[in-house]
Design a protein around this motif. Structure first.
Motif, short mmCIF file in Angstrom:
data_model
loop_
_atom_site.label_atom_id
_atom_site.label_comp_id
_atom_site.label_asym_id
_atom_site.label_seq_id
_atom_site.Cartn_x
_atom_site.Cartn_y
_atom_site.Cartn_z
N GLU A 20 0.83 -1.21 0.00
CA GLU A 20 0.00 0.00 0.00
C GLU A 20 0.86 1.26 0.00
OE1 GLU A 20 -2.65 -0.29 3.34
OE2 GLU A 20 -4.23 -1.25 2.15
N GLN A 21 2.00 1.21 0.71
CA GLN A 21 2.85 2.39 0.84
C GLN A 21 3.86 2.51 -0.30
OE1 GLN A 21 4.52 2.25 4.80
NE2 GLN A 21 2.49 1.91 5.73
N GLY A 22 3.82 1.55 -1.22
CA GLY A 22 4.67 1.65 -2.41
C GLY A 22 6.13 1.36 -2.15
N TRP A 23 6.43 0.42 -1.28
CA TRP A 23 7.85 0.06 -1.06
C TRP A 23 8.45 -0.50 -2.35
CZ3 TRP A 23 8.11 -3.01 4.24
CH2 TRP A 23 7.67 -2.18 5.27
N LYS A 24 9.76 -0.31 -2.47
CA LYS A 24 10.47 -0.94 -3.57
C LYS A 24 10.38 -2.46 -3.40
CE LYS A 24 13.86 2.73 -4.31
NZ LYS A 24 15.31 3.06 -4.32
N SER A 25 10.31 -3.15 -4.51
CA SER A 25 10.19 -4.61 -4.46
C SER A 25 11.39 -5.24 -3.75
CB SER A 25 10.07 -5.18 -5.88
OG SER A 25 11.18 -4.79 -6.68
N SER A 26 12.59 -4.67 -3.95
CA SER A 26 13.79 -5.21 -3.29
C SER A 26 13.69 -5.04 -1.78
CB SER A 26 15.05 -4.52 -3.81
OG SER A 26 14.96 -3.10 -3.60
N THR A 27 13.18 -3.87 -1.36
CA THR A 27 13.03 -3.62 0.08
C THR A 27 12.00 -4.57 0.68
OG1 THR A 27 13.55 -1.27 -0.24
CG2 THR A 27 12.48 -1.89 1.82
N LEU A 28 10.87 -4.70 -0.04
CA LEU A 28 9.79 -5.57 0.44
C LEU A 28 10.27 -7.02 0.55
CD1 LEU A 28 6.81 -5.69 1.27
CD2 LEU A 28 6.25 -6.09 -1.14
N LEU A 29 11.02 -7.45 -0.47
CA LEU A 29 11.53 -8.83 -0.46
C LEU A 29 12.53 -9.05 0.67
CD1 LEU A 29 11.94 -9.53 -4.29
CD2 LEU A 29 10.28 -10.57 -2.73
N MET A 30 13.38 -8.03 0.92
CA MET A 30 14.36 -8.15 1.99
C MET A 30 13.68 -8.25 3.36
SD MET A 30 17.44 -5.53 0.94
CE MET A 30 18.17 -5.73 2.56
N VAL A 31 12.62 -7.43 3.56
CA VAL A 31 11.90 -7.46 4.84
C VAL A 31 11.19 -8.80 5.01
CG1 VAL A 31 10.00 -6.47 6.16
CG2 VAL A 31 11.62 -4.97 4.97
N ILE A 32 10.46 -9.23 3.95
CA ILE A 32 9.75 -10.52 4.03
C ILE A 32 10.74 -11.67 4.22
CG2 ILE A 32 8.31 -12.16 2.72
CD1 ILE A 32 7.03 -9.72 1.35
N GLY A 33 11.85 -11.63 3.45
CA GLY A 33 12.87 -12.68 3.57
C GLY A 33 13.51 -12.71 4.94
N GLY A 34 13.80 -11.52 5.47
CA GLY A 34 14.43 -11.45 6.80
C GLY A 34 13.52 -12.03 7.89
N ILE A 35 12.23 -11.65 7.83
CA ILE A 35 11.28 -12.17 8.83
C ILE A 35 11.12 -13.68 8.66
CG2 ILE A 35 8.89 -12.13 9.61
CD1 ILE A 35 8.78 -9.18 8.82
N SER A 36 11.03 -14.14 7.40
CA SER A 36 10.86 -15.58 7.14
C SER A 36 12.05 -16.39 7.63
CB SER A 36 10.63 -15.82 5.64
OG SER A 36 9.47 -15.15 5.19
N ILE A 37 13.27 -15.85 7.36
CA ILE A 37 14.49 -16.55 7.83
C ILE A 37 14.53 -16.59 9.35
CG2 ILE A 37 17.00 -16.39 7.95
CD1 ILE A 37 16.90 -15.30 5.05
N THR A 38 14.13 -15.46 9.98
CA THR A 38 14.11 -15.41 11.44
C THR A 38 13.14 -16.45 12.00
OG1 THR A 38 14.61 -13.03 11.39
CG2 THR A 38 13.71 -13.93 13.44
N ILE A 39 11.96 -16.54 11.36
CA ILE A 39 10.97 -17.54 11.80
C ILE A 39 11.54 -18.95 11.65
CG2 ILE A 39 8.73 -18.58 11.28
CD1 ILE A 39 7.72 -15.78 10.54
N ALA A 40 12.24 -19.21 10.53
CA ALA A 40 12.83 -20.53 10.29
C ALA A 40 13.88 -20.86 11.35
CB ALA A 40 13.44 -20.58 8.89
N ILE A 41 14.74 -19.86 11.66
CA ILE A 41 15.78 -20.08 12.68
C ILE A 41 15.13 -20.36 14.03
CG2 ILE A 41 17.63 -18.96 13.98
CD1 ILE A 41 18.35 -17.46 11.36
#
Length: 606
Positions: A60-81
């Motif tokens: 909704e806030q128009g984040w860059k796709s790279s930023t959005l992917l980094m945030v989603i990836g970081g949270i997902s990796i944290t959840i996996a760890i």
């Protein structure tokens, strides 16, 4: 107070503190694993509900796709760890908890072995033993000792998650949070009533379970299988088993009906929760009060909150059940042990060996029974004297021996060893007085040498073991004393016949070489030749010993100095074989009857 109205001995907090103390005592690392497991579990849940919100907000806030992917990836990796950490700590917790459970198993077994022998034979105590064993032996994570340990860890996770998601939901609407809490916790009242009902009535089906277990053991026991088949007992056993199963099913159905009612109420409360909470956030989105990201956050938080509250309620119910189990376990562990007490008299310090034995006005009846098994027994066994104890079945011979060995306490009178009352003796020191061959055969899954010596491996006198086996007539049968016994434990384990087993018990008694020798029907399973050999060795076996020989075969009385003839719990006759034969009383009649069989008198009379 009746068993169905009694209150638990300890509260849930008391039992949790008791368990935590023992967990701290056995392995303190378990608390570190609990902390890590709980913390990682809560963080996984929180990150799980925030991930969709952050994703939608980013879009909704128009984040860059790279930023959005980094945030989603970081949270997902944290959840996996965090998931990996939680799985690892759960595994470590399970291992340590299983070790802790084994400590409790050891404590239960110690109580079984250290409580008074008379309690071991008490049917009420036997039920308690089975209940305590079931509580510590079960691997079920929801009941017994495991239920309390694992349930308390899970409850910490649920309480912390409840607090975290309450803070999230209070930002939505405090009223909605209140509705969720009220509807969620209302089920705990019914759950508590179900748990209390089960606890108050468990004694009623514990006895039924004991009977079912007993019948099952007999039906599947190879030794008893021969009698069951020959005497066509299968249908009778099955009928009795079916009756007990039906009676047990009645109680099971009552509990299941209560559980069904509780679950139906939980479903109704869940319907109210979802209707109000999800209706409110849907209304808020439609009216522009919250964003789609907030909708996903609150939707996830409500689902998680309801799940945690329901698990917390069910977990609390399971904890209460496990706490009631712990009450039973603690009552058993705190059961009065057989005190050693008495005077610390060493056999080496005793001046009079072999000792004398005196029964002074001894009577005995079982607890809660008025009928006396033995009544006003009076006799003295002189130092080194050989006594034969004879009489018909049920005359009280074995009971008398159990009192002599200290397994039963007289209800009246006293028993003296060297003029010292047996209840004054240190219990462990008193047991050193006896070498015994009882009717019950106990062969352990250890080596032949260990079964004879009954001491630690490094303390066994192996030459003495061989000598004892030779005297008992087992030298040729058991040439290798290092071989293991019992096929049930070892594939090539030695399995002895009934007569050979009795010979092994005799070798065990000879090895111990205690000053009082007790032989309770030691020839019952022996063939005539082995029996005759034992009689010929009797003087050698009893040298420098005071001995008591119980037998139904009156031929054995020839080798004894005196005979005590028991009849209906009393000493009816006492004297040497010749004296009792001259009295022409019950002993003489029994002897003549037995002699007629041996001499073919029955056939002649027929």
């Amino acid at each position: 107070m009746s068993s169905d109205m009694r209150k638990p001995s300890y509260s849930l907090p008391q039992n949790l503190i008791y368990l935590m103390k023992h967990m701290w005592k056995y392995n303190r690392n378990i608390f570190l694993f609990i902390f890590i497991s709980v913390l990682s579990g809560v963080m996984i849940s929180v990150l799980g509900v925030y991930l969709p919100k952050i994703t939608l907000d980013g879009i909704e806030q128009g984040w860059k796709s790279s930023t959005l992917l980094m945030v989603i990836g970081g949270i997902s990796i944290t959840i996996a760890i965090l998931n990996f950490v939680q799985v690892r700590t759960e595994a470590e917790f399970s291992v340590i908890q299983d070790i802790n459970r084994n400590h409790f198993i050891h404590e239960v077994e110690k109580i079984v072995m250290s409580c008074a022998y008379s309690k071991v034979e008490d049917p009420v105590i036997q039920v308690k033993m089975e209940q305590a064993a079931g509580i510590v032996y079960t691997g079920n994570v929801r009941v017994g000792l495991n239920g309390l340990a694992i349930g308390s860890k899970n409850m910490l996770n649920q309480i912390l998650s409840f607090v975290v998601f309450s803070f999230i939901l209070v930002t939505l609407n405090p009223f909605i949070l209140g509705i969720l809490i009220i509807t969620s916790f209302s089920g705990s009242v019914i759950a508590n009533k179900v748990a209390v009902y089960e606890h108050r009535n468990r004694d009623k089906w514990a006895g039924i379970d004991k009977k079912i277990s007993y019948i099952h053991r007999n039906l599947t026991d190879n030794a008893k299988g021969k009698d069951i088949r020959v005497y066509s007992c299968v249908d009778w056993f099955k009928r009795v088993l079916d009756e007990q199963i039906v009676e047990r099913f009645i109680w099971l159905k009552r509990v299941m009906n209560l559980q069904f009612g509780k679950q139906a109420f939980d479903i109704f409360m869940l319907l109210i929760q979802n209707g109000l909470a999800l209706g409110w956030i849907s209304y808020s989105v439609l009216n522009g009060q919250i964003s789609l990201g907030d909708f996903m956050l609150y939707f996830g938080a409500i689902s998680q909150f309801s799940g945690y509250v329901n698990r917390m309620i069910n977990g609390l119910t399971d904890l209460k059940k496990s706490s009631l189990d712990m009450c039973i376990l603690r009552d058993f562990l705190e059961m009065e042990k057989e005190t050693e007490g008495g005077e610390d008299i060493s056999l080496l310090e005793m001046k009079d060996i072999p000792p004398s034995i005196t029964f002074e006005h001894v009577s005995f009846h079982y607890p809660n029974q008025e009928k006396e098994i033995l009544s006003d027994i009076n006799f003295t066994v002189k130092k080194g004297e050989k006594i034969a104890l004879v009489g018909s079945n049920g005359a009280g011979k074995t009971t008398l021996i159990k009192m002599l060995c200290g397994f039963y306490q007289p209800t009246k009178g006293r028993i003296l060893i060297n003029d010292i009352s047996l209840d004054k003796w240190n219990r462990k020191k008193a047991y050193q007085l006896y070498s015994a061959v009882f009717q019950d055969i106990m062969i352990l899954p250890f080596s032949v040498a260990q079964n004879v010596a009954m001491v630690k491996e490094d303390k066994i006198d192996k030459e003495r073991v061989r000598k004892c086996l030779e005297i008992a007539g087992l030298k040729e049968r058991l040439p290798d004393i290092e071989e293991k016994m019992v096929k049930a434990a070892y594939e090539n384990g030695i399995e002895l016949s009934g007569g050979e087993s009795q010979k092994l018990l005799l070798a065990r008694a000879i090895y111990k070489d205690a000053p009082i020798l007790v032989l309770d029907e030691p020839t019952a399973a022996l063939d005539p030749i082995a029996e005759s050999k034992l009689y010929l060795q009797y003087n050698e076996l009893t040298e420098r010993k005071t001995s008591i020989f119980i037998s139904h075969r009156l031929a054995s009385t020839y080798f004894c100095d005196r005979i005590l003839f028991l009849e209906k719990g009393k000493i009816a006759e006492m004297g040497s074989h010749e004296e009792l034969m001259n009295q022409n009383g019950s002993y003489a009649q029994m002897f003549e009857i037995q002699s007629s069989y041996y001499q073919g008198g029955v056939e002649k009379n027929g």
